[in-house]
Design an enzyme around this catalytic site. Structure first.
Site, short mmCIF file in Angstrom:
data_model
loop_
_atom_site.label_atom_id
_atom_site.label_comp_id
_atom_site.label_asym_id
_atom_site.label_seq_id
_atom_site.Cartn_x
_atom_site.Cartn_y
_atom_site.Cartn_z
N LYS A 22 0.84 -1.21 0.00
CA LYS A 22 0.00 0.00 0.00
C LYS A 22 0.87 1.26 0.00
O LYS A 22 0.67 2.17 -0.81
CB LYS A 22 -0.89 0.01 1.26
CG LYS A 22 -1.55 1.35 1.53
CD LYS A 22 -2.41 1.33 2.76
CE LYS A 22 -1.71 1.74 4.02
NZ LYS A 22 -1.49 3.19 4.21
N ASN A 23 1.84 1.28 0.92
CA ASN A 23 2.60 2.52 1.11
C ASN A 23 3.52 2.85 -0.06
O ASN A 23 4.00 3.97 -0.17
CB ASN A 23 3.40 2.46 2.42
CG ASN A 23 2.49 2.60 3.62
OD1 ASN A 23 1.30 2.88 3.47
ND2 ASN A 23 3.04 2.37 4.82
N CYS A 116 -4.88 12.74 13.09
CA CYS A 116 -5.53 11.47 12.75
C CYS A 116 -5.49 10.59 13.97
O CYS A 116 -4.95 10.98 15.00
CB CYS A 116 -4.89 10.82 11.54
SG CYS A 116 -3.28 10.16 11.90
N ARG A 121 0.15 14.44 13.02
CA ARG A 121 1.25 14.12 12.12
C ARG A 121 1.56 15.37 11.32
O ARG A 121 0.80 15.79 10.48
CB ARG A 121 0.85 12.96 11.21
CG ARG A 121 0.70 11.69 12.01
CD ARG A 121 -0.06 10.63 11.26
NE ARG A 121 0.73 9.99 10.21
CZ ARG A 121 0.30 8.90 9.54
NH1 ARG A 121 -0.86 8.37 9.80
NH2 ARG A 121 1.05 8.37 8.62
N ASP A 305 4.06 0.13 12.02
CA ASP A 305 2.85 -0.46 11.43
C ASP A 305 2.65 -1.92 11.82
O ASP A 305 1.65 -2.53 11.45
CB ASP A 305 2.91 -0.35 9.89
CG ASP A 305 2.67 1.07 9.41
OD1 ASP A 305 2.31 1.92 10.23
OD2 ASP A 305 2.86 1.32 8.20
N ARG A 397 -8.98 -0.11 3.99
CA ARG A 397 -8.06 0.89 3.45
C ARG A 397 -6.75 0.27 3.01
O ARG A 397 -6.10 0.79 2.11
CB ARG A 397 -7.73 1.95 4.53
CG ARG A 397 -8.88 2.82 4.90
CD ARG A 397 -8.45 3.87 5.88
NE ARG A 397 -7.46 4.75 5.25
CZ ARG A 397 -7.08 5.91 5.73
NH1 ARG A 397 -7.61 6.36 6.85
NH2 ARG A 397 -6.18 6.63 5.11
#
Ligand code: UD1
Length: 418
Positions: A22-23, A116, A121, A305, A397
């Site tokens: 994803k990243n 968030c 952030r 993560d 997500r």
């Protein structure tokens, strides 16, 4: 979004292939803005964050097409330089268009990301780095307005902290700047090396990506390229923890084991047997789970993560441990949900003191963010009875087919409608 229902007690085994990271995919889609013409990206995960990034670049005038796991971005003509609040509020990573837009158009207007669920952030390092390259900023009405009146020029930038997002934005701006840019204390995540590889395929001149000093020699223009997204090390780590909780053996494919180094070290310390192949990792646990201290750090340290998933693992280990979160404030919010399942976790500042318990008990719990959501499902795999996980849009997500993949490994898990 439908809740996920897990019934604990099944042992998982078999093989699961992870999607592209994803990243990385999100930044590669943004990077495609740098070249007029059609860039093709393969191995793109089918997740909602990718759909959001596709919306962001479509809003700028790019034509985005998706077929299975391939996305093409035609950035021939851009008609806007604005990433609106509605999209940035939905996904902070939208800020990744800042660098490419100032690189390609010399201007960008991006909504200021708010706080968030894993803490405030900031974007100060993105701003300071781009300023060094000649970008001027104004902040009004919740927007970051960037212009490069004299064009972009190379500069030496030392980041205060190896921020992933700041490194990427700088890299994407520097490729079209006049002269040489050196980014010191750059983030070293595999996703940075992946982004640099695509930029090089587009004609950029970059050396040192994946190390803490990246050197970029600006070029006049870039051309479209074809690139395949690196395997998702965090998705892989999540399934490894599922295997560690339930026993295994589970083989994860589609990931470079070197990208999981510290995660594998910790899983071994926790009592798991690991074997690796060129693009696979197998985990088996026959003995008891042992408590193991962990602290999150920028790559190659233990990834933030993976912190929630590891906490779910330690909740069932023998003994007590300290989990230290060094990257994000507030990333322990989900611990309260784990406690509702019978875990013994005490938070003290950025440390979580976890004492393993013999049994977790199924309960209704709520995802507070993406990785926390995954961690709660994992906890449900070994909890007595039924766990109902709500607010699963967080999981959507970032995980493609999470429930289906777990079920294929033998888990008793389904979405409430399924
Ligand atoms: C990326 C990942 C995220 C991962 C994180 C750290 C994406 C889409 N997200 O997020 O999943 O958890 O890397 O590996 O790729 N900071 C500042 N000022 C800045 C930039 C960052 O203070 O200008 C702080 C942040 O508040 C945070 C820390 O630095 O505390 C790390 O942030 P960063 O590495 O930038 O993470 P992201 O790129 O946002």
């Amino acid at each position: 979004m439908d809740p996920i229902i897990v019934r604990g007690g099944r042992s998982l085994s078999g093989e699961v292939r992870v999607a592209g990271a994803k990243n990385s995919a999100l930044k590669l889609i943004a990077a495609a803005l740098l070249a007029p013409g059609q860039t093709r990206i393969d191995n793109v995960p089918d997740i909602s964050d990718v759909a959001t990034m596709a919306e962001v670049v479509s809003g700028l005038g790019a034509e985005v097409r998706r077929q299975d796991n391939t996305i093409t971005v035609d950035a021939g003509s851009l008609v806007s330089h604005e990433a609106p609040y509605e999209l940035v509020a939905r996904m902070r990573a939208s800020i990744a268009v800042l660098g490419p837009l100032v690189g390609r158009l010399g201007r960008a207007r991006v909504a200021m990301p708010g706080g968030c669920n894993i803490g405030s952030r900031k974007v100060d390092m993105h701003i300071a780095g781009l300023e060094a390259l000649g970008v001027r900023f104004e902040f009004e009405h919740g927007y970051i307005d960037a212009t490069a009146p004299g064009g972009l020029h190379g500069a030496e930038v030392t980041l205060e902290f190896p921020s992933v997002g700041a490194t990427e934005n700088l890299l994407m701006a520097a490729v079209l700047a006049d002269g040489i840019t050196v980014i010191e204390n750059a983030a070293r995540e595999p996703e940075i090396a992946d982004l640099a590889a695509m930029l090089v395929a587009m004609g950029a001149s970059i050396s040192g990506a994946g190390t803490s000093i990246i050197t970029v020699e600006g070029v006049e223009s870039l051309k479209p390229a074809t690139h395949s997204v690196v395997g998702d090390r965090i998705e892989a780590g999540t399934f490894l923890v599922a295997a560690a909780l339930t026993g295994g053996p589970v083989t994860i494919t589609g990931v470079d084991p070197a990208h999981l180094d510290m995660v594998l070290v910790k899983l071994e310390q926790a009592g798991c047997e690991i074997t690796t192949g060129p693009d696979s990792v197998t985990l088996l646990r026959t003995g008891t789970l042992r408590a193991t201290d962990v602290q999150t750090l920028p790559y190659p340290g233990f990834p933030t993560d993976m912190q929630p998933q590891f906490m779910a693992l330690m909740a069932r280990a023998e003994g007590g441990c300290v989990i230290t979160e060094n990257v994000f404030e507030n990333r322990f919010m989900f611990a309260d949900e784990l406690v509702r399942m019978g875990a013994d976790v005490r938070i003290e500042g950025h440390h979580a003191l976890v004492k393993g318990v013999e049994t977790l008990s199924g309960a209704p719990v709520r995802c507070t963010d993406l990785r926390a959501g995954a961690a709660l499902v994992l906890a449900g795999l070994v909890a007595e009875g039924e766990t109902e996980v709500t607010d699963t849009f967080h999981i959507e997500r970032g995980y493609e087919g999470f429930v289906e993949k777990l079920a294929a490994l033998g888990a008793d898990v389904r979405t409430a409608t399924g």
